[in-house]
Structures are given as C-alpha cells and as structure tokens.
Write an enzyme that holds these catalytic residues in place. Sequence first.
Site, PDB file in Angstrom:
ATOM      1  N   ASP A   1       0.781  -1.241   0.000  1.00  0.00           N
ATOM      2  CA  ASP A   1       0.000   0.000   0.000  1.00  0.00           C
ATOM      3  C   ASP A   1       0.817   1.299   0.000  1.00  0.00           C
ATOM      4  O   ASP A   1       1.825   1.394   0.709  1.00  0.00           O
ATOM      5  CB  ASP A   1      -0.840   0.102   1.275  1.00  0.00           C
TER       6      ASP A   1
ATOM      7  N   GLU B   1     -10.331  -2.414   4.350  1.00  0.00           N
ATOM      8  CA  GLU B   1      -9.005  -1.874   4.660  1.00  0.00           C
ATOM      9  C   GLU B   1      -8.870  -0.477   4.044  1.00  0.00           C
ATOM     10  O   GLU B   1      -9.659  -0.064   3.194  1.00  0.00           O
ATOM     11  CB  GLU B   1      -7.919  -2.768   4.051  1.00  0.00           C
TER      12      GLU B   1
HETATM   13  C1  FRU Z   1      -3.809  -3.640   2.729  1.00  0.00           C
HETATM   14  C2  FRU Z   1      -3.166  -4.069   4.017  1.00  0.00           C
HETATM   15  C3  FRU Z   1      -3.507  -3.097   5.117  1.00  0.00           C
HETATM   16  C4  FRU Z   1      -2.378  -3.273   6.081  1.00  0.00           C
HETATM   17  C5  FRU Z   1      -1.217  -3.503   5.148  1.00  0.00           C
HETATM   18  C6  FRU Z   1      -0.177  -4.412   5.701  1.00  0.00           C
HETATM   19  O1  FRU Z   1      -3.186  -4.086   1.599  1.00  0.00           O
HETATM   20  O2  FRU Z   1      -3.564  -5.373   4.349  1.00  0.00           O
HETATM   21  O3  FRU Z   1      -4.777  -3.292   5.676  1.00  0.00           O
HETATM   22  O4  FRU Z   1      -2.181  -2.160   6.899  1.00  0.00           O
HETATM   23  O5  FRU Z   1      -1.751  -4.049   3.968  1.00  0.00           O
HETATM   24  O6  FRU Z   1       0.933  -4.463   4.878  1.00  0.00           O
END
Ligand code: FRU
Length: 614
Positions: free
Chosen positions: A154, A324
């Site tokens: 992300d 998320e």
């Molecule tokens: C989304 C996610 C988020 C988390 C991150 C961990 O892709 O799962 O929810 O903070 O990636 O790398």
Amino acid sequence: MKITTGLTAMMMLGCSALLPITSAAAEGVEINHLGANNTLVRVKGDGRYLILPVQDSRDDAKINVLVDGKLVETIYARLAMSKTDYNVPFDLTPYKGHDVVLDIVTPQGRNSVREAKEDACWKGIGLSDTFDVSNKEKYRPAFHHTPLYGWMNDPNGMFYKDGKWHLYYQYNPYGSKWQNLSWGHSVSSDFINWEHLPTALVPDGLGYIFSGSCAIDKDNTAGFGKDAVIALYTSAGTSQMQSLASSTDGGTTFTALPANPVITLESEARDPKVFWNDDTKEWNLVLAHALDHEMLIFKSPDMKNWELMSSFGNGLGAQGGVWECPDLFELPVEGTGESKWVLLCNINPDGPFGGSGTQYFVGDYDGKTFKVDTDKDGNVPTKWLDYGKDHYATVSWSDAPNDRRTVIGWMSNWQYAAEVPTMQFRSANTLPREMGLFRADDGQIYASCAPSPELEGMRGRLVQKVGKTGLSNKSRSYSLPTANDGICEILLDIEARKAKVVKLSLSNKLGDTVLMKYDAETRTLSFDRTKSGIVDFSEGFPAVTVTPTYESDGKISLRLYVDRSSIELFGNNGRFVMTNLVFPNKPYTELSISSEGGNARLSDLKIFSLTPSK
Ligand code: FRU
C-alpha cells in the site's frame, strides 16, 4: 539455548573437540555455525552494507541483530539455500564503530550442521560499500514509482508540502515478498521522477508499521511544533493498534510517541486516515474495522486523544473480504453547484474480478456520521473506483494544493502480488490520479479518476497522428514506438455509430495480445489479458475485466499508458478506469483497431513515446 543447540549438533556429529564450526568466511565477516539451524555472523571488516543473499522460494530466517551484545532489531529474510536469486543490503551505518553480530535462525529442513554449511547464503554474505539499485529488470516500470529493491504494497502517509509530493509505502527492505513492514519513502515534484529517501518508519516494540496517513499540523494542535508532519499508522504486533509519530524535518525522520498506541480496540482495526475538519475545527480519523466490514469515524483535538463518533458500512456494498485502507473527503459534483462526500473502502478479497479492489460510497458527512446515497429503489449500489485487477489500497494526498484530490494506488492484487515475474523488486504504484464526481444517466453520482496533469510532461515524440478514419471489420494497424521497450501513451476517440463492437488490440510478433472491446450495446469496455504474455504464474492472473462506460451516445475517448508491465486505461476523462498488469514476452509493437456489426469512426489518434523517469 543457542550454545546448547550448537554443542548438541556437534556432539551428534561425533565431534571430539567442542570447537565452533566456521565456514570459509565470506568477505569481512566471520561465520560460526552453531547447529543445523543456527549461525552467528560477526562483522569483522569495514563496509557500509552487509549483503544478504536471498532465495525467494525459501522460508524466512529470523535474524536477531546484536550490537555490542544487545538485541537492537529483528529482521526476517529468505536466506538462500540452493541458489541466490538476488541480494538485499543490511545497512550497517547506524552501528559503525560497534560490534555487530547477526544471530540467525534458519528455517527447518537441514539435518546437520555440515549440510547447513553448504547453503548458498554463507558463500555470498559479505561486506560492501555499494549496492546496485539500477533499473535492469525487464518488467521494472519505466515511469511508475517502484521501490529500488524489495517488496512494496500500500501507499501510505502521503502529503504535499513545499512543492513536494511525499509518498510512503508498505516496504520490506529485506526481500521481494511481504515481511518486515516499514514505511519506505519517496518524493516527487512532478509525479514522473521520484527521489528515494531513507526508510522513514521501521518496526518497533509495538510491531510492524502497517498502513496509515500523515497530515500537516498547521496550528500545532499536537504540540510538536507548527507544521510538524504527523503520521498515524497501525502498529501490528500480536494485535493491531493505532500509533502516532511526528516529524519536524518535513517527513524525513519520525519519532514515535512514547505513549503509543493512541487508539486500541478489542478487534482487528487498521489503516487510520486522518484529516482536519475545517467545519468542526477538529481532527477526524477513519479506521477500517477490518473483519466487521465497517469504517469507524473518530475525532480529536490533538491527534493523541481520540473519541469514537460513528461507524459506517455494516451490511453495505461488497462485504466478502476484509475492509481496509479507508479515506473520506468532499468533492464537487461536475457541472452542478453541489458537493458530496466520498468514502473509499478498499476490500480484499471480493474485488470486482477476484482478489483486491477499491469500492467507494458517495453520500453526506456532517462531521460525525457518514450517510450514504441510495438509488431510486432505496438500495446502496456497489461502486468500484477502477475496474481492472491491479488497483488497490488507493488513498489520497493530504494537504494537496488547489483543492486537488490526488490519489494513488498499489498496482497489484493480493491474489498474486508475491508471484509476479519480477525479482529484485515487487510492485509499483499506479499513476497518480485526480478524483472528481459526476452524475450519470441512472441518477447516481460516480467517481472519476483522470491522470494527474503533470504526467503530460513525460510525452516525447508524437509517433502517430491520425485524424478521422472509418473503422470496419478490416483491422487498421499502427506501429507503437520502439524506444525504451515501447513505453507510450495512446489517445484516441471512438464513435461506435452503426457498430456493435469496436475492438482494439496491442500485440507483438510473438502473438502476445491484449484485446479491448467496446460494446456499444451494453456500454461496457472489456480488457482481456489472457494472452497478454506471461500469465501462468497464478490462476488468478489470466482475466477479462469489464468496466461500465457511463455514456449514452456511443462515444468514448480513451487514454492508455503502456509501461513495461502495466496498462492503465482512462476513458472519458477518467469516468471509467482499468488498471491491469501485463508481462509481454517482448514489448507490444502494434495497435490494431476494427469494428464489428457495422462501421465505426476513429478520430484524433495520437501515440506519444514517453521519457522514462530519471
Ligand atoms: C492492505 C493491508 C492493510 C495493512 C497492510 C499491511 O493491503 O492489508 O490493511 O495495513 O496491507 O501491509
């Protein structure tokens, strides 16, 4: 415990003298094997980096870094066993002048210390003052942001300050799969060239640094000084909680709040997105209550003390995956005096074509509660920001100038992100996009995402320019540029007229083909990558994605960005978007266009070669 293991191993091997088993030490390090799964590596020489050889298919080794005998950090790396796929550097700069020892526990699978000694990593481990990060891989993008090496997911904590767009990202500096989550950091002033800065946040006692956001504290509400950059992120240890870190050097270095965490809940919640609410004069924060499929909205006077105000989403929209990476902001609705609020809700799995995707809700927000718009039947429609397979975790920049709502996503999909055919890096970001809202024929308000205007700065030579041209079932073909592996921008207008379908394809001499079809009857555009090149690394990869085009006159304007391993298609100024990865065996060389069921018209075809990022 460690010593016992080593002694036990040697005794099992029948060693008479209890001496450590030392392998032929690689450059500048002393290696002592203590057992089949435990090795000490002591730094003996000078060098900026300790180079760690990695084999992608291995399990992680746990590496405790001891400095002057004290445990300072623990990292995980897939140390090479039978062969080295690539190297990663462990930066020794912070520990210069101190005694550094890596206490390494390798994964099970070795029967004896003698066998373990043969592992490829012990031959390749060593000191170096340099680490090669040049862009050499076939599929490393030419004009998209990627980490120089290692894994990225992300985008995080983006903010704009003093002419610079800051981009942090979920980063593993020790391998090209998800692990050691930190915040990598890059900045750009033009969205084309990115400067790579030191990792900004690394795992601490509360856990990994998961996704989150930043905001500039213009009025010093948090007490770190005027214009301090405040990061709110998820600390992911045994459980997830929200933490704060502040930066007084414009986002280069951050100090975690000693009193972290600032928000705790009794179930999984993550990815806080903070913003200043100018109507209520307080900070708001949206948090994904992941497994409950809802977004929680908090308020705070100082970003440290948060009060839960409301929740949104239970039972609404796509619910099949975890929720998320939220975002919440207001946007004008094109051509009206009205404005609406958009709640971004990334979801994985249950995206529109499997795996991850970005849904969004349009509605109103009164500073406390988000109220979603319904359709004429009173239902809440599921809306997707991008109808490709490779668009996830999209969130917006904070403090962007001129009321811009600029967003960027992670250009991959959890279904196969760790399997794509790249090595020293994995994943790129999408191009940055400007968000807007428009009302479509069905009365609903939808989001648009147009390429950020800065991107026109990449344009090089205009290699094709075609005015009005009739289209029939006999294909017209146009050559794509060859420079820089064919990276290009393609613009064209299509009028379906009598045609039922207009077909566009990008192909090469090997037969790798991406087929796009505009269906004038269903008002959709499809993107078929099943024969686009290398597709067999994951069952989820070969796919046909389809987007609504939201027009009613059979006219579409397309803008395609073709990079070495991705195609982003923007239609009608971003009213529909598809982002898809492709791994052609050789770059695509030809664009072909034809129509079915009647004649159509092509106009204003322009193909630009693009200048790679520096
Ligand atoms: C989304 C996610 C988020 C988390 C991150 C961990 O892709 O799962 O929810 O903070 O990636 O790398």
